[in-house]
Scaffold this active site. Sequence first.
Site, short mmCIF file in Angstrom:
data_model
loop_
_atom_site.label_atom_id
_atom_site.label_comp_id
_atom_site.label_asym_id
_atom_site.label_seq_id
_atom_site.Cartn_x
_atom_site.Cartn_y
_atom_site.Cartn_z
N SER A 1 83.13 47.47 -12.79
CA SER A 1 84.00 48.64 -12.80
C SER A 1 85.08 48.60 -13.88
O SER A 1 85.57 49.65 -14.31
CB SER A 1 84.67 48.82 -11.44
OG SER A 1 85.48 47.69 -11.12
N HIS B 1 79.57 51.42 -8.40
CA HIS B 1 79.69 52.19 -9.64
C HIS B 1 78.33 52.44 -10.27
O HIS B 1 78.21 52.49 -11.50
CB HIS B 1 80.63 51.46 -10.60
CG HIS B 1 82.05 51.47 -10.15
ND1 HIS B 1 82.92 52.52 -10.41
CD2 HIS B 1 82.76 50.58 -9.41
CE1 HIS B 1 84.10 52.26 -9.88
NE2 HIS B 1 84.03 51.10 -9.27
N LYS C 1 82.67 57.29 -3.77
CA LYS C 1 82.73 57.57 -5.20
C LYS C 1 81.79 58.73 -5.52
O LYS C 1 82.14 59.87 -5.31
CB LYS C 1 82.41 56.30 -5.99
CG LYS C 1 83.51 55.24 -5.84
CD LYS C 1 83.24 54.01 -6.65
CE LYS C 1 84.45 53.07 -6.66
NZ LYS C 1 84.85 52.57 -5.34
#
Length: 419
Positions: free
Chosen positions: A206, A234, A265
């Site tokens: 990340s 991610h 996310k």
Amino acid sequence: MWRGAAVRAVRGTGSSRAASGAAAAQLRRWLEGELEGIRGAGTWKSERIIASRQGPHLRLAGGGAGILNFCANNYLGLSSHPQVIRAAVQALEEFGAGLSSVRFICGTQSIHKDLEEKIARFHQREDAILYASCFDANAGIFEALLTPEDAVLSDELNHASIIDGIRLCKANKYRYKHMDMHDLEAKLQDAQKHRLRLVATDGAFSMDGDIAPLREICQLAQKYDALVFIDECHATGFLGPNGRGTDELLGVMDKVTIINSTLGKALGGAAGGYTTGPKPLIDLLRQRSRPYLFSNSLPPAVVGCASKALDLLMESNAIAQSMAAKTQRFRSKMTAAGFTISGKDHPICPVMLGDARLAAVMAEDMLSRGIYVIGFSYPVVPKGKARIRVQISAVHSDEDIDRCVEAFIEVGQKHGALP
């Protein structure tokens, strides 16, 4: 006699309060010193107040309107997608605000089981288990799975939640150099004396925007009879042809044993995390994983958001595929301007600056030009590796990206980061 005892008790209480007051004052002095040290180092983290929905365009409290947001994990732009919001409202009305319980007592609703099944199907795994966050998922897996007879081999730049989760377990711990396959192989050779060997890595890192060499990791795991665990926070939703993550991107879906990831996310952005993998592992986590056993169930609205986000993703890969061109546009224009951008082909685009104060000052100056970005410095990243992390979203337009690049060039020239 009783009067004397009462007086002594009162006096004792006074002494105790005085001691307590002195301890509190000592604590306060220490805390103030620590905070002043953070400010002095230029690494103080302020929290900007947003007065609108999450999205590519924001309104900040105090009147800042028309701000372009380039620092959210809202990779697919689903945090404020109308269908995702409607799904949350519907789940809230049908299943209530919350469960007031952990899962195994009276906290499992049909929507929780439906979402777990959907996650497993999306990742093409046998089963899945929900957590309040991926931090909890990482905190819960290593301790439940590994014993003092086992070994875990962790990339040195793994996310803090992986590091903390590994600290909780009693397995033998090895740390290999970042994405260094020679070092990993040496550590695997040394770990042959242990019962199980688990290689743990972020799929996409990340802070640096680089992608783990999963093909090579899986080859080494097969050679040395090890298991592979990846954290896909991610990557889930936008890496790979169908957004399944780095294992799909690199063609090793059948060689990765365990995946931990987030719902907070790309998949709606609300909250929640999960582990997906072999059914016996998931069954064991339901029995032994402490964050799962001692945390309330995910709220129905959060479950509704994530479920609809997965539906949209599985219906079409168009949103996920739009990320590549936008990411390349930003990276190429910034590199041409003279900036150093870490990582490769990932929407996390760290603009490397080195100096913590420079990163903080430039981020503030970018905001004055209507671009919301954040400077990262120690302890979030190593000393001397300060950067402004830019994150591209599928809902950014080409004009948004170009405006961001133009602002970076102006600010970079002003502060000496560019010639």
